[in-house]
Motif scaffolding. Structure first.
Motif, PDB file in Angstrom:
ATOM      1  N   LYS A 155       0.825  -1.208   0.000  1.00 44.76           N
ATOM      2  CA  LYS A 155       0.000   0.000   0.000  1.00 44.76           C
ATOM      3  C   LYS A 155       0.856   1.254   0.000  1.00 44.76           C
ATOM      4  CE  LYS A 155      -0.685   0.865   4.966  1.00 44.76           C
ATOM      5  NZ  LYS A 155      -0.111   2.231   4.913  1.00 44.76           N
ATOM      6  N   ARG A 166       2.530   0.769  -4.276  1.00 45.62           N
ATOM      7  CA  ARG A 166       1.493   0.789  -5.326  1.00 45.62           C
ATOM      8  C   ARG A 166       2.050   0.922  -6.738  1.00 45.62           C
ATOM      9  NH1 ARG A 166      -3.855   3.343  -2.312  1.00 45.62           N
ATOM     10  NH2 ARG A 166      -2.965   3.258  -0.220  1.00 45.62           N
ATOM     11  N   GLU A 187      -0.318   6.574  -1.288  1.00 48.21           N
ATOM     12  CA  GLU A 187      -1.542   7.260  -1.709  1.00 48.21           C
ATOM     13  C   GLU A 187      -1.298   8.219  -2.866  1.00 48.21           C
ATOM     14  OE1 GLU A 187      -3.540   8.993   1.654  1.00 48.21           O
ATOM     15  OE2 GLU A 187      -3.448   7.127   2.797  1.00 48.21           O
ATOM     16  N   CYS A 206       0.148   7.528  -5.493  1.00 46.10           N
ATOM     17  CA  CYS A 206      -0.024   6.785  -6.742  1.00 46.10           C
ATOM     18  C   CYS A 206      -1.478   6.686  -7.182  1.00 46.10           C
ATOM     19  CB  CYS A 206       0.570   5.391  -6.599  1.00 46.10           C
ATOM     20  SG  CYS A 206       2.362   5.396  -6.391  1.00 46.10           S
ATOM     21  N   GLU A 207      -2.423   6.995  -6.292  1.00 50.83           N
ATOM     22  CA  GLU A 207      -3.826   7.029  -6.700  1.00 50.83           C
ATOM     23  C   GLU A 207      -4.137   8.282  -7.513  1.00 50.83           C
ATOM     24  OE1 GLU A 207      -5.618   4.476  -6.432  1.00 50.83           O
ATOM     25  OE2 GLU A 207      -4.356   3.345  -5.044  1.00 50.83           O
ATOM     26  N   ARG A 208      -3.231   9.220  -7.567  1.00 51.00           N
ATOM     27  CA  ARG A 208      -3.425  10.469  -8.315  1.00 51.00           C
ATOM     28  C   ARG A 208      -2.759  10.462  -9.685  1.00 51.00           C
ATOM     29  NH1 ARG A 208      -7.303  14.057  -6.381  1.00 51.00           N
ATOM     30  NH2 ARG A 208      -7.436  13.795  -4.112  1.00 51.00           N
ATOM     31  N   THR A 241       1.671   3.010 -12.220  1.00 48.80           N
ATOM     32  CA  THR A 241       1.171   2.761 -10.877  1.00 48.80           C
ATOM     33  C   THR A 241       0.047   1.736 -10.966  1.00 48.80           C
ATOM     34  OG1 THR A 241      -0.452   4.527 -11.083  1.00 48.80           O
ATOM     35  CG2 THR A 241       1.703   5.138 -10.187  1.00 48.80           C
ATOM     36  N   TYR A 242      -0.488   1.333  -9.804  1.00 48.19           N
ATOM     37  CA  TYR A 242      -1.676   0.474  -9.851  1.00 48.19           C
ATOM     38  C   TYR A 242      -2.760   1.144 -10.695  1.00 48.19           C
ATOM     39  CZ  TYR A 242      -0.170  -2.630  -5.982  1.00 48.19           C
ATOM     40  OH  TYR A 242       0.454  -3.551  -5.192  1.00 48.19           O
ATOM     41  N   ARG A 243      -2.968   2.423 -10.469  1.00 49.73           N
ATOM     42  CA  ARG A 243      -3.993   3.145 -11.228  1.00 49.73           C
ATOM     43  C   ARG A 243      -3.685   3.092 -12.724  1.00 49.73           C
ATOM     44  NH1 ARG A 243      -5.725   9.584 -10.640  1.00 49.73           N
ATOM     45  NH2 ARG A 243      -6.724   9.730 -12.668  1.00 49.73           N
ATOM     46  N   THR A 291      -7.861   0.023  -9.058  1.00 45.33           N
ATOM     47  CA  THR A 291      -8.047   0.842  -7.859  1.00 45.33           C
ATOM     48  C   THR A 291      -8.643  -0.061  -6.799  1.00 45.33           C
ATOM     49  OG1 THR A 291     -10.194   1.563  -8.749  1.00 45.33           O
ATOM     50  CG2 THR A 291      -8.325   3.050  -9.046  1.00 45.33           C
TER      51      THR A 291
END
Length: 400
Positions: A51, A54, A369, A371-373, A391-393, A398
């Protein structure tokens, strides 16, 4: 460690062909942070907290280093995806109620061999059994011990509200419940002391609070070491040996690794070193994960406006959850606006040296976090982008 000004010049040279916003990882800093984590772990393997990373490419990079072994994941769907992607030792650090995922896990021998799930309640075992859908593979199970520090007879609690299993006898009871059920195998024990690993003890300008945190953490380390050892002994008295006993996090690696009962430690944030990890007296990492925002306005003297920026971190909300305007040094938020959804004004004398199109480099408050952007991370070595990693995204995923 290079100076911030030198780092800024290097990052600007490496990414001059890119249009901001974008995210980047300084691989020299990333590798140095990995080496420091291994040094602090003193020979015990480090399980990487996904986490906080990511990005598959960076998980693979760090696991290729000596001293790292296994992944600590955060959802069952992520765990299965990582196992299908070739990661063969994935510990899910949080209980799941993903019935579809459990059906897949119980039906696939490769997945069942690679993934260990977390339980702290017999009801979770019931859910897994109901979700099997005929799958007969043995499910690997880990128990979690609550690590919170209780003071004044339990009237004061310090630490995260995680597992209901606090006492060794409770662990032993659940171990017996797992042992009595066909289709499950108890392989590990985890205890994450977030009030030690995730709370800085050297807060700038707050000496009294820093001292209070150090006193609390000293007491907490002694208490959890004794209770963790007793918990491990209690579980082993039921099931025999365990494959692993996991504990700690970036901020407590050296303390947790010193416990005889612990066989491995966890860490992830210490690879990126976000801003919340500046407040530790026991180690100093190098900022590795950054994002760049472009200057789009110059509203007045000592103020510029950048595009985007409203990327707060999770947790109890406060100013420490906002990204830090990092380079050039000397910029700060307008207290009336903060970090905006679409644009962010920044104040300070350094703003007068920025032109339209220049970039400001930020550090996120927490690690993964960020990497969610962004869909990709531009990987920098010296003053060159050597690769772009999704990234994961960026891989269309997600998980939370």
């Amino acid at each position: 460690m290079t100076s911030p000004a030198a780092d800024r010049a290097r990052y600007d040279r490496a990414t001059e062909h890119l249009d901001a916003p974008f995210a980047a990882v300084d691989l020299d800093a990333f590798d140095a942070n990995a080496e420091d984590l291994v040094r602090r772990a003193a020979g015990k393997p480090i399980r990487v907290a996904s986490k906080s990373v990511r990005c598959r490419a960076l998980l693979e990079r760090v696991l290729a280093r000596d001293g790292f072994a296994g992944v600590m994941s955060y959802t069952l769907a992520e765990s299965l995806w990582l196992a299908r992607s070739g990661f063969d030792d994935v510990l899910l650090a949080y209980p799941s109620v993903d019935r579809i995922g459990y059906a897949e896990l119980a039906a696939d021998p490769k997945l069942a061999a690679a993934v260990t799930v977390m339980v702290d309640d017999p009801a979770q075992l019931d859910l897994i059994d109901h979700a099997r859908d005929g799958g007969g593979e043995e499910i690997r199970v880990c128990l979690e011990l609550d690590t919170s520090l209780h003071l004044l007879g339990g009237r004061v609690r310090i630490g995260a509200r995680r597992s209901p299993l606090r006492e060794p006898v409770q662990l032993a009871d659940l171990a017996r419940a797992v042992l009595a059920r066909p289709g499950f195998r108890l392989v590990g024990l985890m205890a994450y002391e977030g009030h030690v690993a995730g709370v800085g003890d050297a807060l700038a300008g707050r000496p009294l609070r820093s001292r209070a945190i150090r006193l609390m953490q000293g007491a907490a380390r002694k208490e959890i070491a004794a209770r963790r050892a007793a918990g491990v002994a209690a579980v082993r008295s039921v099931v025999g040996d365990l494959e692993f006993v996991n504990g700690g996090g970036t901020g407590s690696v050296q303390y947790t690794a010193a416990e005889e009962a612990v066989t491995e430690v966890a860490a992830g944030s210490g690879l990126y070193v976000p801003r919340l990890f500046d407040n530790y007296s026991s180690f100093r990492g190098r900022p590795a994960a950054l994002f760049a925002l472009p200057v789009v306005r110059r509203p007045g003297v000592a103020v510029v406006t950048v595009l985007g920026g409203g990327y707060p971190a999770s947790g109890a909300q406060g100013a420490d959850r906002l990204p830090e305007p990092y380079l050039p040094q000397g910029l700060r938020y307008d207290p009336q606006e903060g970090a905006g959804e679409v644009q962010t004004p920044l104040l300070g004398a350094a703003a007068d040296d920025l032109l339209i199109g220049d970039r400001v480099w930020f550090r996120h408050a927490k690690a993964g976090e960020l990497c969610e952007r962004f869909e990709s991370l531009h990987l920098i070595e010296e003053d060159e982008v050597v690769a772009v990693a999704p990234t994961y995204r960026g891989e269309g995923l997600t998980f939370l």
